[in-house]
Enzyme design. Structure first.
Site, PDB file in Angstrom:
ATOM      1  N   ARG A   1       0.812  -1.105   0.020  1.00 35.43           N
ATOM      2  CA  ARG A   1       0.087   0.117  -0.099  1.00 35.43           C
ATOM      3  C   ARG A   1       0.796   1.228  -0.015  1.00 35.43           C
ATOM      4  O   ARG A   1       0.555   2.179  -0.519  1.00 35.43           O
ATOM      5  CB  ARG A   1      -0.920   0.138   1.331  1.00 35.43           C
TER       6      ARG A   1
ATOM      7  N   TYR B   1     -16.238  14.957 -16.215  1.00 37.67           N
ATOM      8  CA  TYR B   1     -16.642  13.591 -15.877  1.00 37.67           C
ATOM      9  C   TYR B   1     -17.900  13.557 -14.798  1.00 37.67           C
ATOM     10  O   TYR B   1     -17.326  14.205 -13.781  1.00 37.67           O
ATOM     11  CB  TYR B   1     -15.502  12.942 -15.461  1.00 37.67           C
TER      12      TYR B   1
ATOM     13  N   ASP C   1      -7.688  17.368 -15.455  1.00 37.10           N
ATOM     14  CA  ASP C   1      -7.903  16.163 -15.909  1.00 37.10           C
ATOM     15  C   ASP C   1      -7.403  15.913 -17.417  1.00 37.10           C
ATOM     16  O   ASP C   1      -8.101  16.199 -18.194  1.00 37.10           O
ATOM     17  CB  ASP C   1      -9.207  15.394 -15.746  1.00 37.10           C
TER      18      ASP C   1
ATOM     19  N   LYS D   1      -8.437   4.759 -19.634  1.00 35.45           N
ATOM     20  CA  LYS D   1      -8.590   4.947 -20.828  1.00 35.45           C
ATOM     21  C   LYS D   1      -7.503   4.864 -21.829  1.00 35.45           C
ATOM     22  O   LYS D   1      -6.830   3.816 -21.812  1.00 35.45           O
ATOM     23  CB  LYS D   1      -9.341   6.418 -20.812  1.00 35.45           C
TER      24      LYS D   1
HETATM   25  C1  LIG Z   1     -13.429   7.642 -16.776  1.00 35.90           C
HETATM   26  C2  LIG Z   1     -13.055   8.939 -16.492  1.00 35.90           C
HETATM   27  C3  LIG Z   1     -12.697   9.205 -15.136  1.00 35.90           C
HETATM   28  C4  LIG Z   1     -12.934   8.088 -14.158  1.00 35.90           C
HETATM   29  O1  LIG Z   1     -11.935   7.041 -14.256  1.00 35.90           O
HETATM   30  P1  LIG Z   1     -12.206   5.557 -13.550  1.00 35.90           P
HETATM   31  O2  LIG Z   1     -10.940   4.831 -13.885  1.00 35.90           O
HETATM   32  O3  LIG Z   1     -13.470   5.135 -14.061  1.00 35.90           O
HETATM   33  O4  LIG Z   1     -12.467   5.801 -12.027  1.00 35.90           O
HETATM   34  C5  LIG Z   1     -12.316  10.523 -14.836  1.00 35.90           C
HETATM   35  N1  LIG Z   1     -12.250  11.426 -16.045  1.00 35.90           N
HETATM   36  C6  LIG Z   1     -12.341  11.218 -16.968  1.00 35.90           C
HETATM   37  C7  LIG Z   1     -12.298  12.364 -18.079  1.00 35.90           C
HETATM   38  C8  LIG Z   1     -12.853   9.794 -17.612  1.00 35.90           C
HETATM   39  O5  LIG Z   1     -12.862   9.732 -18.931  1.00 35.90           O
END
Ligand SMILES: *Cc1c(COP(=O)(O)O)cnc(C)c1O
Length: 403
Positions: A59, A112, A184, A209
């Protein structure tokens, strides 16, 4: 070993983060262990005191995780990175590290969904207030500033409008009020956009992603610029506990090797598909940062090294047409998520946002015919053929008054 600081981005994707390991493997081994042996109590003590380098408990740190973290920190041009169990864990850890009761956040409106819900439902409970604005318009951020504004949180291009925020302008504004800018960068990846180059403070990703890119891992990452911030974030992540595990780190690190080449193909395919859709008589509008019709097309050219793999568009004929398209595609798969090698389509009005109701969808700008497309790396002609046959099935009667 090559000095990865001196090689090009696509070479960094292949080589960065990889250290020396027993038996000389060319990829980092999977250290699938929860804990690490101490030589004796003195050694254990030195590790806990930070006087000696090494691993204690997974962790806190793990060599397979660290290899992947070092790779992404280098690709983003940051200092260090923190691997998280999901993109949402990365976002939650970032807010938890930077905010306290009484603070104020300014957040992109087209963000998101769960990020906005996290701020509105969880952080509000602990006394953090958030104002949502269209960050693509700097005046809207200026108007929202309060004496207690601590974070300006930006997603660019934003989901699903694909609006583009000027990161240099936001960073300059944030500096003048002593706030941090968190970006992000999921939609672009460091192959196409490196927010630190524009003065941003913290970068977060859903590695689920484009970074992993193969639709087989849920994971996230935070990248920071200095050691002091890193220590604060590491301690926060260690208490919150939402860390990535060694096996998923291994998969993400493997995915990173092809990031540059995948993004190039995502860009190429998306450009062709966006132009095809824009000319198609059954399509009402298309939004893609690489189209001249995008309201921030010129500006995007300065901030991105490519326009990415995400397209939104609307089919003429509203809900029924959108549904027909969704049910007729064969190569393109009907699923949420994005950034994988396979092309995915989703129809918010009949899927993710169905239960939201028509009125709420309307105010969020989600029209009945809106389709979100994550373009994969297949041969573009096969994707076009699939759209051709699916669009041919749509019968447009009278252009009904839509919402
Ligand atoms: C999918 C996504 C998230 C969240 O990510 P997870 O891995 O599903 O928790 C945050 N920001 C954007 C732009 C996303 O496409």
């Amino acid at each position: 070993m090559a000095d990865t600081k001196k090689i090009h981005f696509d070479s960094k994707c292949v080589h960065s983060g990889i250290g020396e390991y027993e038996f000389g493997p060319v990829v980092p081994p999977i250290y699938q262990t929860s804990t690490f042996k101490f030589e004796n109590t003195k050694h254990g003590g030195a590790l806990f005191a930070g006087d000696q380098k090494g691993h204690i408990y997974t962790r806190m740190s793990n060599p397979t995780v660290e290899a992947m973290e070092n790779s992404i920190a280098e690709l983003e041009g940051g200092h260090k990175a923190l691997g998280c169990a999901s993109g949402m864990s990365a976002i939650n850890t970032t807010f938890s590290a930077l905010l306290e009761a009484g603070d104020h956040v300014i957040c992109s409106k087209s963000v998101y969904g769960p990020t906005s819900t996290l701020l509105r439902t969880i952080f509000s409970k602990f006394g953090v207030e958030t104002t949502f604005v269209e960050t693509a318009y700097i005046e809207q951020i200026e108007d929202a500033i309060k004496p207690n504004t601590k974070i300006i949180y930006v997603e660019t291009p934003g989901n699903p409008t694909l609006c583009i925020t000027d990161l240099a302008a936001v960073s300059k504004l944030a500096k003048s009020i002593n706030a941090k800018v968190v970006v992000d960068n999921t939609f672009m990846s460091p192959a196409l956009q490196r927010p630190f180059e524009f003065g941003v403070d913290v970068v977060v990703h859903s590695m689920t992603k484009f970074l992993n890119g193969h639709a087989d891992v849920v994971a996230g990452i935070i990248v920071v610029k200095d050691e002091e911030t890193y220590k604060k974030f590491r301690s926060t992540l260690n208490q919150l506990g939402g860390v990535i595990d060694p096996f998923n780190s291994f998969l993400v690190h493997r995915g990173l090797k092809t990031l540059a080449i995948r993004m190039e193909k995502h860009n190429q395919n998306s450009q062709v598909i966006a132009e095809y859709l824009e000319k198609h008589p059954k399509i009402k509008w298309v939004r893609y940062p690489g189209l001249k019709s995008h309201p921030h097309y010129e500006f995007g050219l300065k901030q991105h090294k490519g326009h990415g793999g995400m397209i939104t568009f609307e089919v003429k004929g509203g809900f029924n047409s959108g549904e027909t398209l969704m049910n007729s595609v064969k190569l393109c798969q009907l699923a949420v998520s994005l950034g994988g090698v396979e092309t995915l389509v989703q129809h918010p009005a009949s899927m993710t946002h169905l239960t939201m109701g028509k009125e709420a969808r309307k105010s969020a700008g989600i029209t009945d015919g809106l389709v979100r497309l994550s373009v994969g790396i297949e041969n573009v002609n096969d994707i076009l053929t699939d759209f051709d046959q699916a669009l041919a099935k749509i019968e447009i009667k009278e252009e009904v008054e839509e919402m």
